[in-house]
Design a protein around this motif. Structure first.
Motif, mmCIF file in Angstrom:
data_model
loop_
_atom_site.group_PDB
_atom_site.id
_atom_site.type_symbol
_atom_site.label_atom_id
_atom_site.label_comp_id
_atom_site.label_asym_id
_atom_site.label_seq_id
_atom_site.Cartn_x
_atom_site.Cartn_y
_atom_site.Cartn_z
ATOM 1 N N GLY A 63 108.787 -0.321 -15.556
ATOM 2 C CA GLY A 63 108.091 -1.516 -15.106
ATOM 3 C C GLY A 63 107.965 -1.646 -13.606
ATOM 4 O O GLY A 63 107.537 -2.699 -13.114
ATOM 5 N N THR A 64 108.330 -0.593 -12.855
ATOM 6 C CA THR A 64 108.198 -0.651 -11.399
ATOM 7 C C THR A 64 106.729 -0.866 -11.012
ATOM 8 O O THR A 64 105.834 -0.201 -11.540
ATOM 9 C CB THR A 64 108.710 0.648 -10.762
ATOM 10 O OG1 THR A 64 110.118 0.753 -11.018
ATOM 11 C CG2 THR A 64 108.477 0.661 -9.254
ATOM 12 N N ARG A 65 106.499 -1.805 -10.106
ATOM 13 C CA ARG A 65 105.142 -2.138 -9.660
ATOM 14 C C ARG A 65 104.933 -1.627 -8.242
ATOM 15 O O ARG A 65 105.664 -2.008 -7.325
ATOM 16 C CB ARG A 65 104.926 -3.655 -9.722
ATOM 17 C CG ARG A 65 103.568 -4.118 -9.190
ATOM 18 C CD ARG A 65 103.387 -5.619 -9.405
ATOM 19 N NE ARG A 65 104.396 -6.404 -8.700
ATOM 20 C CZ ARG A 65 104.263 -6.815 -7.442
ATOM 21 N NH1 ARG A 65 103.185 -6.497 -6.738
ATOM 22 N NH2 ARG A 65 105.213 -7.555 -6.893
ATOM 23 N N LEU A 66 103.947 -0.766 -8.061
ATOM 24 C CA LEU A 66 103.650 -0.261 -6.723
ATOM 25 C C LEU A 66 102.855 -1.298 -5.938
ATOM 26 O O LEU A 66 101.969 -1.961 -6.481
ATOM 27 C CB LEU A 66 102.854 1.039 -6.809
ATOM 28 C CG LEU A 66 103.536 2.210 -7.517
ATOM 29 C CD1 LEU A 66 102.675 3.463 -7.412
ATOM 30 C CD2 LEU A 66 104.913 2.468 -6.934
ATOM 31 N N ILE A 67 103.167 -1.412 -4.642
ATOM 32 C CA ILE A 67 102.528 -2.437 -3.812
ATOM 33 C C ILE A 67 101.657 -1.820 -2.725
ATOM 34 O O ILE A 67 100.472 -2.136 -2.614
ATOM 35 C CB ILE A 67 103.594 -3.352 -3.180
ATOM 36 C CG1 ILE A 67 104.353 -4.110 -4.274
ATOM 37 C CG2 ILE A 67 102.957 -4.326 -2.185
ATOM 38 C CD1 ILE A 67 105.528 -4.912 -3.761
ATOM 39 N N ARG B 219 106.144 4.372 4.694
ATOM 40 C CA ARG B 219 106.989 3.835 3.636
ATOM 41 C C ARG B 219 106.139 3.426 2.435
ATOM 42 O O ARG B 219 104.999 2.989 2.584
ATOM 43 C CB ARG B 219 107.786 2.613 4.120
ATOM 44 C CG ARG B 219 108.921 2.967 5.076
ATOM 45 C CD ARG B 219 109.635 1.727 5.591
ATOM 46 N NE ARG B 219 110.796 2.113 6.368
ATOM 47 C CZ ARG B 219 112.024 2.239 5.877
ATOM 48 N NH1 ARG B 219 112.235 1.982 4.598
ATOM 49 N NH2 ARG B 219 113.024 2.607 6.633
ATOM 50 N N VAL B 220 106.742 3.569 1.266
ATOM 51 C CA VAL B 220 106.123 3.087 0.039
ATOM 52 C C VAL B 220 106.821 1.786 -0.338
ATOM 53 O O VAL B 220 108.057 1.715 -0.354
ATOM 54 C CB VAL B 220 106.262 4.109 -1.098
ATOM 55 C CG1 VAL B 220 105.648 3.564 -2.376
ATOM 56 C CG2 VAL B 220 105.620 5.430 -0.712
ATOM 57 N N TYR B 221 106.042 0.769 -0.639
ATOM 58 C CA TYR B 221 106.577 -0.524 -1.052
ATOM 59 C C TYR B 221 106.373 -0.689 -2.553
ATOM 60 O O TYR B 221 105.288 -0.405 -3.074
ATOM 61 C CB TYR B 221 105.877 -1.658 -0.302
ATOM 62 C CG TYR B 221 106.209 -1.708 1.168
ATOM 63 C CD1 TYR B 221 107.150 -2.612 1.664
ATOM 64 C CD2 TYR B 221 105.591 -0.848 2.069
ATOM 65 C CE1 TYR B 221 107.464 -2.648 3.012
ATOM 66 C CE2 TYR B 221 105.895 -0.877 3.418
ATOM 67 C CZ TYR B 221 106.832 -1.782 3.883
ATOM 68 O OH TYR B 221 107.153 -1.813 5.226
ATOM 69 N N ALA B 222 107.413 -1.149 -3.221
ATOM 70 C CA ALA B 222 107.346 -1.313 -4.671
ATOM 71 C C ALA B 222 108.260 -2.455 -5.087
ATOM 72 O O ALA B 222 109.145 -2.887 -4.331
ATOM 73 C CB ALA B 222 107.744 -0.021 -5.377
ATOM 74 N N ALA B 223 108.043 -2.946 -6.309
ATOM 75 C CA ALA B 223 108.846 -4.059 -6.832
ATOM 76 C C ALA B 223 109.384 -3.704 -8.200
ATOM 77 O O ALA B 223 108.701 -3.074 -9.015
ATOM 78 C CB ALA B 223 108.010 -5.338 -6.907
ATOM 79 N N VAL B 224 110.610 -4.092 -8.451
ATOM 80 C CA VAL B 224 111.246 -3.977 -9.758
ATOM 81 C C VAL B 224 111.721 -5.371 -10.152
ATOM 82 O O VAL B 224 111.590 -6.325 -9.384
ATOM 83 C CB VAL B 224 112.426 -2.985 -9.723
ATOM 84 C CG1 VAL B 224 111.936 -1.574 -9.459
ATOM 85 C CG2 VAL B 224 113.448 -3.385 -8.665
#
Length: 507
Positions: A327-331, A337-342
């Motif tokens: 369910g990790t959401r890429l931003i 840098r890569v930004y993502a949300a869990v």
């Protein structure tokens, strides 16, 4: 690539001693300083094709190294010297005095006097205003005693006493390639699905020396009047149109495109229309692209868990991967840098490292040139660090323009992802709402910012959204529209008949 290699090698040879000595006098043990420098330089090497084009390469390189440095240092172990030179004694005195400063003061002083950067460059490296750098340097120097130690000559002499090995070009390249892309065994069904996209592709458990090229897809020379877009079952690049059916997600990587198909296969399409299969994802999942770095990023599902994959188009290989929760959401990709949300929160990750940095502010929607946008209920908060301002305005979801000066969001209200919406456009510097260029009787099917403070829309009249052909197939009459935000003018480029479930841009 050969030119890049020679150019990077020359730069590394010239600046390696200054980088290591700056890190040592910032408080790192010599061995740790070299490792931090190699890790940072590996990140620079992976995107050297874009770094070498910036106005200030030193500020970019030091910023990349400093951005990836650990916040905890190994305690340097002093090795007694039988007959220390005058420079070594001076260095011992200076290190004691530097140890009395705050971390912020010490880094500013060292970057200024050891690395030889000016105040503007130091401000870029530390991501603080120029005035803050000047005050930190002044405060730090004032605390160094005796006053004779405060001169640039003393810093240079002391730094020169630090022994530094030859610039490790091979070690930097090895670090870049350490997580070389891995090929995996796939089922016959997956291979058959790949045939639908790019023809026969040979897969193996490890990457062969030369990946067999797939048979060419239908590539037609064609001048695309706007930025990268997909509709009518074809991908419209700047100079060619490529037959690429069943695309579910796109991302622009300079003039290349990263795409996810309906079968989950991830492909990179070159500006000339060449298609290369590089991985797997979930159909309809987000894929990110960065022209600045030449990176594409996606989440790859697997039996052993999901992983976030970053692909370097310049190196034509996997740059790094990170195990992530389902369910990790890429931003976004921004500033290396890569930004993502869990579920537990949001984080940023430099792809050449394992460590991630948590982001304490919840609701991050997008990042571009350090401008961040957060969701706040049915409003968005725009934070523009360069102008030290933030504004909260109505909107749900967000896309930030290259350069960070504009935000596209949608009017609050019931909405299903992938369906048309009413756009809202804001200036992040003033908070002003700008004319969107979309009329009340129209809806936006997809949109993406261009490179010159403009925005491209695929729009349709509300009455056309539900139209069908005689055979019952869905058919939408869309218009490609370009709006120049600074001039506040729009013009329709070309009408488009789309028979796919959706048409989209490669943002």
């Amino acid at each position: 690539m050969a030119g890049n290699d020679a150019d990077f090698d020359a730069y590394l040879a010239a600046r390696w001693p200054f980088l290591v000595r700056s890190l040592v006098l910032s408080g790192f043990a010599p061995e740790q300083a070299e490792d931090v420098a190699v890790a940072g330089l590996a990140r620079c090497r992976a995107s050297w094709h874009s770094i070498r084009e910036v106005d200030d390469v030193d500020a970019q390189v030091y910023g990349t190294v400093w951005d990836g440095r650990p916040h905890t240092h190994e305690t340097p172990v002093a090795t007694p010297v039988a007959d220390p030179s005058e420079a070594q004694l001076l260095r011992e005195q200076l290190e004691v005095q530097l140890g009395r400063l705050t971390v912020e003061e010490r880094e500013a002083v060292v970057l200024r006097y050891v690395a030889g950067l000016d105040d503007v460059q130091v401000a870029d490296v530390l991501d603080v205003p120029v005035g803050t750098v000047a005050s930190r340097v002044a405060a730090g120097l004032a605390r160094i005693e005796p006053a004779a130690l405060r001169s640039e000559d003393v810093f240079r002499t002391a730094a020169a006493s630090i022994d530094v090995a030859t610039a490790p070009y091979d070690a930097v390249v090895d670090r870049v390639r350490r997580r070389r892309r891995r090929r995996w065994q796939v089922t016959a069904a997956l291979t058959a699905a790949a045939l639908l996209v790019v023809g026969a592709v040979t897969w193996a458990s490890t990457r062969p020396d030369q990946t067999p090229a797939p048979p060419p897809t239908e590539v037609v020379p064609s001048q695309n009047p706007i930025d990268l877009a997909w509709y009518d079952g074809r991908l419209h690049l700047r100079q060619v149109t490529v037959g690429l059916p069943d695309v579910t997600a796109l991302a622009g990587v300079g003039e290349s495109v990263a795409a996810i198909g309906a079968d989950g296969i991830v492909s990179i399409v070159s500006p000339a229309g060449k298609v290369e299969v590089v991985g797997l994802s979930t159909p309809g999942a987000t894929i990110l692209g960065s022209a600045e770095n030449g990176w594409a990023a996606w989440v790859e599902p697997g039996d052993q868990g999901d992983r976030l994959v970053v692909w370097s188009i310049g190196l034509d290989e996997e740059l790094g991967s990170l195990d992530v929760a389902p369910g990790t959401r890429l931003i976004a990709i921004d500033q290396d840098r890569v930004y993502a949300a869990v579920e537990a929160g949001t984080f940023s990750w430099p792809p050449t490292q394992d460590a991630v940095e948590p982001i304490t502010e919840p609701g991050l929607l997008d990042v571009a040139t350090a401008t961040r946008v957060y969701q706040r209920g049915r409003s968005i908060e725009m934070v523009q660090p360069f102008f030290s301002v933030s504004f909260t305005r109505r909107g749900e979801g967000a896309m930030v323009s290259p350069g960070g000066n504009y935000v596209l969001t949608r009017a609050p209200g019931p909405w299903t992802p992938g369906t048309p919406y009413v756009p809202l456009v804001y200036d992040t510097r003033s908070g002003d709402r700008l004319p969107s260029g979309v009329r009340p009787d129209e809806r936006v099917v997809d949109a993406a910012f261009g490179d010159n403070h403009d925005i491209n829309y695929l729009v349709s009249k509300v009455g056309d959204l539900a139209s069908v052909d005689l055979d019952g197939a869905r058919s939408r009459l869309l218009v490609l529209r370009n709006c120049a935000l600074e001039e506040r003018t729009c013009h329709d480029v070309v009408p488009v008949r789309s028979t796919a479930d959706r048409a989209m841009f490669a943002p």
